[in-house]
Design a protein around this motif. Structure first.
Motif, short mmCIF file in Angstrom:
data_model
loop_
_atom_site.label_atom_id
_atom_site.label_comp_id
_atom_site.label_asym_id
_atom_site.label_seq_id
_atom_site.Cartn_x
_atom_site.Cartn_y
_atom_site.Cartn_z
N ALA A 75 0.81 -1.22 0.00
CA ALA A 75 0.00 0.00 0.00
C ALA A 75 0.84 1.27 0.00
O ALA A 75 0.59 2.19 -0.79
CB ALA A 75 -0.97 0.00 1.18
N LYS A 76 1.85 1.33 0.86
CA LYS A 76 2.65 2.55 0.97
C LYS A 76 3.51 2.81 -0.26
O LYS A 76 3.92 3.94 -0.50
CB LYS A 76 3.53 2.49 2.22
N ILE A 77 3.82 1.75 -1.00
CA ILE A 77 4.68 1.93 -2.18
C ILE A 77 3.92 1.67 -3.48
O ILE A 77 4.52 1.55 -4.54
CB ILE A 77 5.93 1.01 -2.10
N TYR A 78 2.60 1.62 -3.38
CA TYR A 78 1.78 1.28 -4.55
C TYR A 78 2.10 2.20 -5.73
O TYR A 78 2.19 1.75 -6.87
CB TYR A 78 0.30 1.35 -4.20
N LEU A 79 2.30 3.47 -5.48
CA LEU A 79 2.56 4.41 -6.57
C LEU A 79 3.93 4.21 -7.20
O LEU A 79 4.19 4.69 -8.30
CB LEU A 79 2.41 5.86 -6.08
N GLU A 80 4.81 3.48 -6.51
CA GLU A 80 6.13 3.15 -7.07
C GLU A 80 6.02 2.02 -8.10
O GLU A 80 6.95 1.78 -8.86
CB GLU A 80 7.10 2.71 -5.96
N LEU A 81 4.91 1.30 -8.08
CA LEU A 81 4.72 0.16 -8.96
C LEU A 81 4.11 0.62 -10.28
O LEU A 81 3.02 1.18 -10.29
CB LEU A 81 3.76 -0.85 -8.32
N ASP A 82 4.82 0.38 -11.38
CA ASP A 82 4.17 0.66 -12.65
C ASP A 82 3.30 -0.55 -13.02
O ASP A 82 3.26 -1.55 -12.30
CB ASP A 82 5.18 1.05 -13.74
N THR A 83 2.59 -0.46 -14.13
CA THR A 83 1.65 -1.52 -14.50
C THR A 83 2.34 -2.88 -14.59
O THR A 83 1.84 -3.87 -14.08
CB THR A 83 0.97 -1.17 -15.83
N GLU A 84 3.51 -2.92 -15.24
CA GLU A 84 4.21 -4.20 -15.39
C GLU A 84 4.62 -4.77 -14.05
O GLU A 84 4.57 -5.98 -13.83
CB GLU A 84 5.44 -4.06 -16.29
N ASP A 85 5.06 -3.89 -13.14
CA ASP A 85 5.46 -4.38 -11.81
C ASP A 85 4.26 -4.92 -11.03
O ASP A 85 4.36 -5.93 -10.35
CB ASP A 85 6.15 -3.27 -11.01
N ARG A 86 3.11 -4.24 -11.14
CA ARG A 86 1.89 -4.74 -10.47
C ARG A 86 1.51 -6.11 -11.05
O ARG A 86 1.13 -7.01 -10.32
CB ARG A 86 0.73 -3.76 -10.65
N GLU A 87 1.61 -6.24 -12.38
CA GLU A 87 1.31 -7.53 -13.01
C GLU A 87 2.25 -8.60 -12.48
O GLU A 87 1.84 -9.74 -12.24
CB GLU A 87 1.44 -7.43 -14.53
N ARG A 88 3.51 -8.23 -12.30
CA ARG A 88 4.51 -9.20 -11.84
C ARG A 88 4.20 -9.64 -10.41
O ARG A 88 4.33 -10.81 -10.07
CB ARG A 88 5.92 -8.59 -11.94
N VAL A 89 3.79 -8.69 -9.56
CA VAL A 89 3.39 -9.03 -8.19
C VAL A 89 2.27 -10.07 -8.25
O VAL A 89 2.32 -11.10 -7.56
CB VAL A 89 2.93 -7.77 -7.41
N CYS A 90 1.28 -9.83 -9.09
CA CYS A 90 0.15 -10.76 -9.22
C CYS A 90 0.62 -12.12 -9.74
O CYS A 90 0.16 -13.16 -9.25
CB CYS A 90 -0.93 -10.17 -10.13
N THR A 91 1.55 -12.11 -10.69
CA THR A 91 2.06 -13.37 -11.23
C THR A 91 2.78 -14.17 -10.15
O THR A 91 2.62 -15.39 -10.06
CB THR A 91 3.02 -13.10 -12.42
#
Length: 125
Positions: A75-91
């Motif tokens: 949550a605190k670093i959510y804005l540091e995650l670009d779309t690809e990084d968020r996808e990678r977290v989910c993967t």
């Protein structure tokens, strides 16, 4: 829910592997200095899953709770995650789900990725 026999081994392999590196269609982490922070958060989810797997009665609900807790750590670093990084977290979380044969995050990955669960929209219609 029964934990697969080789789950411990697979958790160890998962935790040991280098994360957020370029692979398949993922270009690698957008901000290199964030790699250890993101990696630690993913590995914490793996450790949480391992704890549930070793418990007396692992359930889908317990794993889903650990997904929620794990995602909240971003949550605190959510804005540091670009779309690809968020996808990678989910993967990565999907890889952990595969280890324990968990079929659903109960919409949590969609909420993390898109801010809502598209399945909820389908139910409303």
């Amino acid at each position: 829910m029964k934990t697969p026999e080789n789950a411990n081994e697979k958790f160890a392999e998962f935790i040991a592997k280098k994360k957020f590196v370029e692979e398949n269609f993922y270009p690698g982490i957008a901000d290199e200095k964030m790699r250890p922070i993101f990696t630690e958060k993913i590995n914490e989810i793996a450790t949480d899953f391992k704890t549930v797997a070793k418990s007396e009665k692992p359930t889908d609900k317990k794993y889903q709770e650990k997904i929620g807790i794990g995602l909240s750590r971003f949550a605190k670093i959510y804005l540091e995650l670009d779309t690809e990084d968020r996808e990678r977290v989910c993967t990565y979380i999907e890889e952990l789900m595969d280890i324990v044969e968990l079929e659903s995050s109960n919409g949590q990955l969609n909420k993390f990725m898109y801010g809502f669960d598209p399945n909820e929209l389908i139910k409303e219609k």
